[in-house]
Write an enzyme that holds these catalytic residues in place. Structure first.
Site, short mmCIF file in Angstrom:
data_model
loop_
_atom_site.label_atom_id
_atom_site.label_comp_id
_atom_site.label_asym_id
_atom_site.label_seq_id
_atom_site.Cartn_x
_atom_site.Cartn_y
_atom_site.Cartn_z
N GLU A 1 -56.82 16.37 13.17
CA GLU A 1 -56.77 17.04 14.47
C GLU A 1 -57.41 16.08 15.47
O GLU A 1 -58.53 15.62 15.25
CB GLU A 1 -57.56 18.35 14.43
CG GLU A 1 -57.48 19.06 15.76
CD GLU A 1 -58.26 20.38 15.82
OE1 GLU A 1 -58.86 20.78 14.80
OE2 GLU A 1 -58.26 20.96 16.91
N LYS B 1 -66.61 16.73 12.92
CA LYS B 1 -66.36 16.16 14.25
C LYS B 1 -67.10 16.96 15.30
O LYS B 1 -67.58 16.41 16.29
CB LYS B 1 -64.86 16.17 14.54
CG LYS B 1 -64.10 15.13 13.77
CD LYS B 1 -62.68 15.03 14.32
CE LYS B 1 -61.64 15.18 13.24
NZ LYS B 1 -60.89 16.43 13.32
N ARG C 1 -64.42 17.71 -0.59
CA ARG C 1 -64.81 16.97 0.62
C ARG C 1 -65.88 15.97 0.28
O ARG C 1 -66.69 16.20 -0.62
CB ARG C 1 -65.46 17.93 1.62
CG ARG C 1 -64.57 18.82 2.35
CD ARG C 1 -65.43 19.68 3.28
NE ARG C 1 -65.61 19.05 4.57
CZ ARG C 1 -64.70 19.09 5.53
NH1 ARG C 1 -63.58 19.75 5.36
NH2 ARG C 1 -64.91 18.49 6.68
P1 ATP Z 1 -64.03 17.97 10.82
O1 ATP Z 1 -64.82 19.21 10.61
O2 ATP Z 1 -64.82 16.76 10.65
O3 ATP Z 1 -63.26 18.00 12.09
P2 ATP Z 1 -61.60 18.60 9.61
O4 ATP Z 1 -61.24 18.89 8.22
O5 ATP Z 1 -61.49 19.73 10.57
O6 ATP Z 1 -63.01 17.95 9.63
P3 ATP Z 1 -59.25 17.22 10.29
O7 ATP Z 1 -59.00 16.31 11.42
O8 ATP Z 1 -58.58 18.54 10.31
O9 ATP Z 1 -60.80 17.40 10.20
O10 ATP Z 1 -59.02 16.49 8.91
C1 ATP Z 1 -57.92 15.65 8.60
C2 ATP Z 1 -57.87 15.49 7.11
O11 ATP Z 1 -59.07 14.89 6.64
C3 ATP Z 1 -57.74 16.83 6.42
O12 ATP Z 1 -56.76 16.72 5.41
C4 ATP Z 1 -59.10 17.07 5.86
O13 ATP Z 1 -59.04 17.86 4.71
C5 ATP Z 1 -59.62 15.66 5.60
N1 ATP Z 1 -61.07 15.64 5.66
C6 ATP Z 1 -61.87 16.03 6.68
N2 ATP Z 1 -63.17 15.92 6.36
C7 ATP Z 1 -63.22 15.42 5.10
C8 ATP Z 1 -64.27 15.09 4.20
N3 ATP Z 1 -65.55 15.24 4.53
N4 ATP Z 1 -63.95 14.60 2.98
C9 ATP Z 1 -62.66 14.44 2.64
N5 ATP Z 1 -61.62 14.73 3.43
C10 ATP Z 1 -61.88 15.23 4.65
MG MG Z 2 -60.00 20.64 11.52
#
Ligand code: ATP
Ligand code: MG
Length: 547
Positions: free
Chosen positions: A34, A269, A259
């Site tokens: 995202e 983020k 994760r």
């Molecule tokens: P954040 O809370 O940091 O925004 P998110 O999962 O909402 O994390 P996204 O941009 O939606 O962030 O994530 C893109 C991809 O990265 C998704 O497939 C997510 O599952 C993966 N991802 C995000 N954080 C992690 C993590 N800590 N370890 C492994 N994969 C991750």
């Molecule tokens: Mg997200």
């Protein structure tokens, strides 16, 4: 995942799918960020997994921006994300935006309404939440659940036309309010949000929710294996339900893995953006940040990040990785590749009283003793040198083998000196040492055997620099809020002195400052002031200090 031999439970599933010909042998993954912030090391884990799996099976991996929440997303983030993935060395098969599919997703929603699988609800968010029940209590049906199909179609179109204000209506799936899985209790799939989107402008005032958008986007892109993190495990039923009901010919399969959590950091983020907004750090690429851009500026190489992701592996068990594991990967790499120089962070001047005035000598030293092809460098020494204040103690403790009055130590690569006199200012601060050297000890075998060896730079032939020393971003291993921010995570050494051999204009050259650690020139500095960032220390000293 660097090596094709790196098998894990996901490759087992894919091997099995290939044996049963489930996707006709195709492997097509995607990385779906995202664009609401910069990528962090957790995302790197997901990027490596998705791209390496695709490579391993001669498949492909898409990049897809999951941009369904216009309030938090912007183009700066999109550009930063692309740059980070490219820097890691991966090439996406094609790049997409969920917003490219808004029209298709809308049509799927409409067809679900027509088939009585979705309805428009005017209940408030509070009522919807309450009626969805809890883990132990079933949900209850909404007052609007039995609206006629015609009425639902009419209302949904009016939602789209902008006839209502934000929050007045939502579109929900009609699944089962008694399901043990709360995600299946008539989830909301569309909401009204009168907010300009960074790509679709004001074309839409209704936006699809993540759960609805994601699986449909996967299906449209012909994704085979949709790899996501464990918190989506409970959403898989919904994923499958939607895929089945929209009747798309491609039926992607969701697989969850754990994760990455890294100690003394936060992998979110939202939290990281708070650090930036509240100015705890200088920006998303502050070298203390666990962002890919921060780590790049800190001096991590893409190969060390990939190596780290490979070492931690892919499992279904959530755990928190020690920073030492990450630091070891870059330390090991730099030990083999980084050129050596000497650098003094807290200079203390030494006059070698018996060294001839206006003379100097050149000493040959290896650029990198671990790399025979790296050649040698010339280091100069003269009457005036600097050593680190740490390497002198006026009243030495037991077992202090470095310099102290009357004690003999070796200057690395040069000769032995003895401290004869300590010179202080009016406040009692040591400003200079007078030492004498033993010319015979130029040949190490001929001089006295000494226990201490210290680094130094030639005061008449050195480069001034500012050095940023970084430490853990958060004090606690598993911080929950910004309270735990480590105020000492950045210490600036303002008058460091570096060996002249350091390349002034090369921003990507990484050096080992002998006995001190690994450093890289900060990419945001001007030519007048030379600023170096500490990448990592020579040894993992954090554990010891904490004990
Ligand atoms: P954040 O809370 O940091 O925004 P998110 O999962 O909402 O994390 P996204 O941009 O939606 O962030 O994530 C893109 C991809 O990265 C998704 O497939 C997510 O599952 C993966 N991802 C995000 N954080 C992690 C993590 N800590 N370890 C492994 N994969 C991750
Ligand atoms: Mg997200």
């Amino acid at each position: 995942m660097d090596k094709p031999t790196n098998k894990n439970f996901i490759t087992n599933i894919i091997d099995n799918d290939n044996n049963t010909n489930k996707f006709s042998g195709r492997v097509h993954t995607r990385f779906p960020p995202e664009p609401n912030g910069y990528l962090h090391i957790g995302h790197a884990k997901s990027i490596c997994l998705n791209f390496e799996i695709a490579n391993l099976y001669n498949g492909v991996c898409n990049l897809r921006f999951d941009d369904t929440n216009p309030e938090k997303e912007n183009i700066e983030y999109i550009e930063a994300i692309k740059k980070d993935i490219e820097w890691l060395g991966y090439e996406w098969n094609s790049m997409h935006y969920s917003s490219d599919y808004f029209e298709k997703i809308y049509k799927y929603a409409l067809s679900l309404i027509e088939n009585n699988f979705a309805y428009v609800d005017s209940s408030s968010p509070e009522v919807i939440k309450k009626e969805r029940g809890t883990l132990t209590e079933p949900g209850t049906n909404s007052k609007d659940r039995d609206r006629t199909i015609e009425e639902n179609i009419k209302l949904f179109n009016e939602m789209k036309e902008g006839n209502f204000s934000d929050g007045e209506y939502v579109l929900r799936l009609k699944i089962n309010m008694l399901s043990p899985n709360i995600n299946m209790r008539d989830p909301v799939i569309y909401r009204i949000k009168k907010f300009e989107h960074h790509r679709t402008g004001n074309d839409w005032c209704i936006y699809p929710m993540y759960d609805f958008t994601h699986c449909i986007s996967d299906a449209i892109e012909n994704i085979t294996h949709s790899l996501c993190t464990l918190e989506f495990e409970d959403h898989r039923d919904l994923y499958d339900w939607i895929i089945e009901k929209i009747n798309h010919e491609n039926k992607p399969q969701q697989i969850e893995f754990s994760r990455l959590a890294l100690e003394h950091n936060m992998m979110s983020k939202r939290k990281l953006s708070e650090l930036v907004e509240k100015k705890y750090v200088s920006g998303w690429d502050d070298p203390r940040m666990p962002t890919i851009s921060g780590m790049r500026r800190r001096g991590f190489t893409s190969s060390s990040i990939k190596d780290f992701c490979s070492r931690i592996g892919i499992t279904k068990k959530n755990s928190s990785i020690e920073m030492g594991v990450l630091e070891n990967t870059i330390r090991e790499e730099l030990n083999l590749s980084a050129k050596r120089v000497m650098g003094v962070l807290d200079p203390l001047k030494i006059i070698i009283t018996n060294y001839p005035d206006n003379e100097k000598e050149e000493i040959l030293a290896a650029n990198n003793p671990n790399d025979k092809d790296s050649g040698q460098r010339n280091i100069s020494i003269s009457k005036n040198i600097y050593i680190d204040r740490d390497d002198f103690m006026e009243f030495p403790e037991k077992k202090y083998f470095r310099l102290s009055p009357g004690k003999e130590v070796r200057l690395r690569h040069a000769f032995n000196i003895v401290c004869d006199k300590v010179i202080k200012d009016n406040d009692g601060k040591i400003i200079e040492l007078e030492c004498s050297f033993d010319p015979v000890s130029r040949d190490m075998k001929k001089g006295n055997k000494v226990k201490g060896m210290i680094h130094w730079v030639d005061a008449n032939n050195c480069t001034d620099a500012i050095i940023n020393i970084y430490d853990r971003l958060f004090k606690e291993p598993n911080p929950s809020d910004l309270e735990s921010f480590n105020e000492k995570s950045l210490v600036i050494k303002k008058d460091a002195k570096l060996e002249k051999n350091i390349a002034i204009n090369n921003y990507s050259a990484r050096y080992q400052f002998e006995r001190v650690g690994y450093f890289i020139r900060d990419n945001k500095t001007s030519n007048e002031t030379i600023i170096y960032n500490k990448i990592v220390s020579l040894k993992d000293s954090w554990k010891k200090i904490n004990k």
